[in-house]
Scaffold this active site. Structure first.
Site, PDB file in Angstrom:
ATOM      1  N   TYR A  30       0.909  -1.101  -0.226  1.00 15.67           N
ATOM      2  CA  TYR A  30       0.039  -0.061  -0.089  1.00 15.67           C
ATOM      3  C   TYR A  30       0.887   1.270   0.077  1.00 15.67           C
ATOM      4  O   TYR A  30       0.254   2.479   0.077  1.00 15.67           O
ATOM      5  CB  TYR A  30      -0.974   0.076   1.269  1.00 15.67           C
ATOM      6  CG  TYR A  30      -1.927  -1.220   1.016  1.00 15.67           C
ATOM      7  CD1 TYR A  30      -3.032  -1.131   0.238  1.00 15.67           C
ATOM      8  CD2 TYR A  30      -1.691  -2.183   2.006  1.00 15.67           C
ATOM      9  CE1 TYR A  30      -3.969  -2.069   0.129  1.00 15.67           C
ATOM     10  CE2 TYR A  30      -2.458  -3.463   1.879  1.00 15.67           C
ATOM     11  CZ  TYR A  30      -3.498  -3.388   1.036  1.00 15.67           C
ATOM     12  OH  TYR A  30      -4.483  -4.403   0.733  1.00 15.67           O
ATOM     13  N   GLY A  31       2.157   1.011   0.002  1.00 13.50           N
ATOM     14  CA  GLY A  31       3.086   2.348   0.199  1.00 13.50           C
ATOM     15  C   GLY A  31       2.975   3.289  -0.974  1.00 13.50           C
ATOM     16  O   GLY A  31       2.929   4.431  -1.011  1.00 13.50           O
ATOM     17  N   ASP A  32       2.988   2.544  -2.372  1.00 18.14           N
ATOM     18  CA  ASP A  32       2.627   3.541  -3.509  1.00 18.14           C
ATOM     19  C   ASP A  32       1.544   4.672  -3.436  1.00 18.14           C
ATOM     20  O   ASP A  32       1.770   5.610  -3.788  1.00 18.14           O
ATOM     21  CB  ASP A  32       2.843   2.491  -4.674  1.00 18.14           C
ATOM     22  CG  ASP A  32       4.141   1.777  -4.846  1.00 18.14           C
ATOM     23  OD1 ASP A  32       5.343   2.363  -4.701  1.00 18.14           O
ATOM     24  OD2 ASP A  32       3.772   0.425  -4.610  1.00 18.14           O
ATOM     25  N   TYR A 205       5.512  -7.185   7.587  1.00 18.11           N
ATOM     26  CA  TYR A 205       5.628  -8.114   6.737  1.00 18.11           C
ATOM     27  C   TYR A 205       5.458  -9.544   7.463  1.00 18.11           C
ATOM     28  O   TYR A 205       5.540  -9.386   8.754  1.00 18.11           O
ATOM     29  CB  TYR A 205       6.615  -8.190   5.915  1.00 18.11           C
ATOM     30  CG  TYR A 205       6.638  -6.696   5.015  1.00 18.11           C
ATOM     31  CD1 TYR A 205       5.758  -6.299   4.017  1.00 18.11           C
ATOM     32  CD2 TYR A 205       7.564  -5.898   5.449  1.00 18.11           C
ATOM     33  CE1 TYR A 205       5.922  -4.961   3.479  1.00 18.11           C
ATOM     34  CE2 TYR A 205       7.738  -4.508   4.779  1.00 18.11           C
ATOM     35  CZ  TYR A 205       6.699  -4.269   3.703  1.00 18.11           C
ATOM     36  OH  TYR A 205       6.785  -3.223   3.341  1.00 18.11           O
ATOM     37  N   MET A 264      -7.855  -0.232   8.220  1.00 17.22           N
ATOM     38  CA  MET A 264      -8.464   1.065   8.376  1.00 17.22           C
ATOM     39  C   MET A 264      -8.346   2.118   7.300  1.00 17.22           C
ATOM     40  O   MET A 264      -7.275   2.222   6.552  1.00 17.22           O
ATOM     41  CB  MET A 264      -8.252   1.456   9.764  1.00 17.22           C
ATOM     42  CG  MET A 264      -6.993   1.791  10.113  1.00 17.22           C
ATOM     43  SD  MET A 264      -6.658   1.618  11.766  1.00 17.22           S
ATOM     44  CE  MET A 264      -6.034  -0.035  12.022  1.00 17.22           C
ATOM     45  N   GLN A 266      -6.898   5.387   5.918  1.00 16.69           N
ATOM     46  CA  GLN A 266      -5.452   6.167   6.428  1.00 16.69           C
ATOM     47  C   GLN A 266      -5.565   6.927   7.429  1.00 16.69           C
ATOM     48  O   GLN A 266      -4.610   6.872   8.285  1.00 16.69           O
ATOM     49  CB  GLN A 266      -4.976   6.688   5.050  1.00 16.69           C
ATOM     50  CG  GLN A 266      -3.667   6.680   4.663  1.00 16.69           C
ATOM     51  CD  GLN A 266      -2.885   7.392   3.469  1.00 16.69           C
ATOM     52  OE1 GLN A 266      -3.563   8.342   3.034  1.00 16.69           O
ATOM     53  NE2 GLN A 266      -2.028   6.870   3.066  1.00 16.69           N
ATOM     54  N   GLU A 284       7.359   2.203   3.784  1.00 16.61           N
ATOM     55  CA  GLU A 284       7.804   3.825   3.735  1.00 16.61           C
ATOM     56  C   GLU A 284       6.959   4.664   4.658  1.00 16.61           C
ATOM     57  O   GLU A 284       7.312   5.695   5.363  1.00 16.61           O
ATOM     58  CB  GLU A 284       8.092   3.994   2.224  1.00 16.61           C
ATOM     59  CG  GLU A 284       8.264   5.507   2.232  1.00 16.61           C
ATOM     60  CD  GLU A 284       8.760   5.699   0.638  1.00 16.61           C
ATOM     61  OE1 GLU A 284       9.332   5.029  -0.020  1.00 16.61           O
ATOM     62  OE2 GLU A 284       8.795   6.982   0.260  1.00 16.61           O
ATOM     63  N   ASP A 285       5.634   4.626   4.010  1.00 16.85           N
ATOM     64  CA  ASP A 285       4.867   5.637   4.705  1.00 16.85           C
ATOM     65  C   ASP A 285       4.404   5.564   5.968  1.00 16.85           C
ATOM     66  O   ASP A 285       4.373   6.447   6.598  1.00 16.85           O
ATOM     67  CB  ASP A 285       3.599   5.746   3.791  1.00 16.85           C
ATOM     68  CG  ASP A 285       2.506   6.804   4.144  1.00 16.85           C
ATOM     69  OD1 ASP A 285       2.986   7.956   3.967  1.00 16.85           O
ATOM     70  OD2 ASP A 285       1.382   6.582   4.440  1.00 16.85           O
ATOM     71  N   SER A 286       4.199   4.391   6.540  1.00 22.88           N
ATOM     72  CA  SER A 286       3.875   4.074   7.915  1.00 22.88           C
ATOM     73  C   SER A 286       5.015   4.473   8.830  1.00 22.88           C
ATOM     74  O   SER A 286       4.998   4.930   9.950  1.00 22.88           O
ATOM     75  CB  SER A 286       3.480   2.512   8.217  1.00 22.88           C
ATOM     76  OG  SER A 286       4.383   1.822   7.887  1.00 22.88           O
TER      77      SER A 286
END
Ligand code: TRH
Length: 388
Positions: A30-32, A205, A264, A266, A284-286
């Protein structure tokens, strides 16, 4: 639907290019889309520009933003025009003033040809993956001329200092965290944690150390309230307790109180990070959101075949650990390395846990220091409004 139908929460500012296209392919996870969606919204809301977000997998997008209808190839959500990126790409699309290809996704050939035809050539940005490595300072902002067409692409690399593109951060994010009502949030999750309990969120992961970690928590003197996200770590959790667990289920064993959350929105994930004492994050984003939550965290980095992720992990640790006491530094690095090892372990969990108060104060300072830097949307908007 036309652009004029899209909601605008602020008036467009005069100096920034007004029309932006962001192209995103969902490689895996989901990062992209997580990064592209945050950037698109922030550009629209805070910089008042018209953003068109092209996404090749609307179903993945809808998981973190349920307002997105996967069957609609044209829709408006949160002030952003969302387009399903299908093959063949429509021929009649006029390129925007700024074109962002996220994470080196390949733009449609016809679109690139149309960019070259425009009298005022668009600013073309390749938004790269985040890195704490030193080479970012030399490569961020570099031009890359197209081999055939009169177009130049620029590399934009998110990072942790002023020589990089910075990090995504909405202008009110830290204020929202400061005003966050944790008691109320926990009440909505089925009850306030026991007095003195360690609250943990777990997003990762697949990880072989999960069983050992749950064992540490089960036998701990301190209660551990763990919220597991509906992610690739869930099968590892189910295997560790020899019982399939689904979102909504809760499991108690010794000092461990474990609850599985559904995937959930974002925005809601930000609240989870703000509510917990310790956040396990990944990708990356988290990671970036965990920093802004200002709480201790453990990063499960996205594994790469050539082990490049280990260099990246250490480059981040070099920045993050500056100022920690030697004992806390040792325990933190040992635990993070163990969690990310191929045969993952929970190396020195107890020492790491004992240093959490120091790590919490340290992370708050790290967060505040990074928040002094311009955020990624601003760096991008400034770069694209500067004369070529
Ligand atoms: O999903 P990820 O593993 O994404 C990764 C990384 O971006 C990596 O760099 C990239 O190479 C790889 O994908 C292809 O982890 P990340 O980056 O943290 O993205 C997760 C997103 O999902 C983030 O925006 C937070 C969001 N999220 C929710 O919206 N709801 C949830 O319940 C959870 C757990 C996450």
């Amino acid at each position: 639907m036309t652009r004029s139908m899209l909601a605008r929460s602020t008036m467009p500012s005069a100096q920034h290019p007004q029309r932006w296209d962001i192209f995103c392919t969902v490689v895996d996870n989901y990062g992209d889309i997580g990064v592209c969606w945050r950037l698109a919204r922030q550009l629209a809301v805070e910089h008042g520009v018209a953003v068109r977000l092209w996404v090749d997998d609307l179903a993945a997008f809808a998981r973190l933003c349920p307002a997105v209808a996967p069957a609609l190839t044209l829709q408006a959500v949160g002030g952003v025009e969302i387009r399903g990126w299908q093959q063949p790409f429509p021929e009649d699309i006029t390129p925007a003033d700024v074109v962002i290809e996220a994470f080196a996704c390949e733009l449609p050939e016809s679109y690139v040809a149309a960019m070259a035809q425009l009298e005022a050539r668009p600013r073309w940005i390749n938004l790269e993956y985040l890195s704490a490595e030193a080479w970012v300072a030399d490569c961020h902002g570099l031009p890359s001329p197209h081999p055939r067409l009169p177009l130049t692409k620029h590399f934009f690399i998110p990072g942790f200092d002023e020589k990089s593109a910075g990090l995504l951060r909405e202008h009110d994010l830290l204020a929202r965290h400061a005003a966050f009502d944790a008691d109320r949030w926990w009440a909505d999750q089925g009850g306030t944690p026991a007095e003195g309990a360690l609250t943990v969120s777990l997003f990762a992961y697949e990880n072989r150390a999960v069983g050992a970690l749950l064992g540490e928590w089960r036998n701990s003197a301190q209660q551990v309230r763990c919220l597991v996200t509906d992610s690739r770590v869930l099968p590892s959790v189910s295997a560790a307790i020899a019982r399939p667990l689904a979102p909504g289920e809760r499991y108690h064993d010794g000092a461990l109180d474990l609850q599985v959350l559904p995937f959930m929105r974002q925005e809601d994930y930000d609240d989870l990070l703000a509510a917990c004492d310790l956040n396990f994050v990944r990708g990356e984003d988290s990671l970036v959101r965990a920093i802004w939550a200002g709480k201790p965290f453990v990063w499960h980095i996205y594994p790469q075949d050539d082990d490049a992720h280990r260099v990246k992990l250490d480059a981040f640790l070099e920045r993050y650990c500056v100022g920690l006491s030697p004992a806390a530094d040792d325990a933190l690095r040992a635990f993070w390395h163990g969690w990310n090892a191929e045969n993952a372990t929970v190396e020195r969990w107890q020492a790491f846990a004992a240093h959490l108060p120091e790590i919490a104060a340290h992370t708050r300072i790290f967060c505040d220091r990074l928040a002094q830097l311009p955020d990624l949307a601003k760096t991008l908007a400034d770069f694209c409004s500067a004369p070529v």
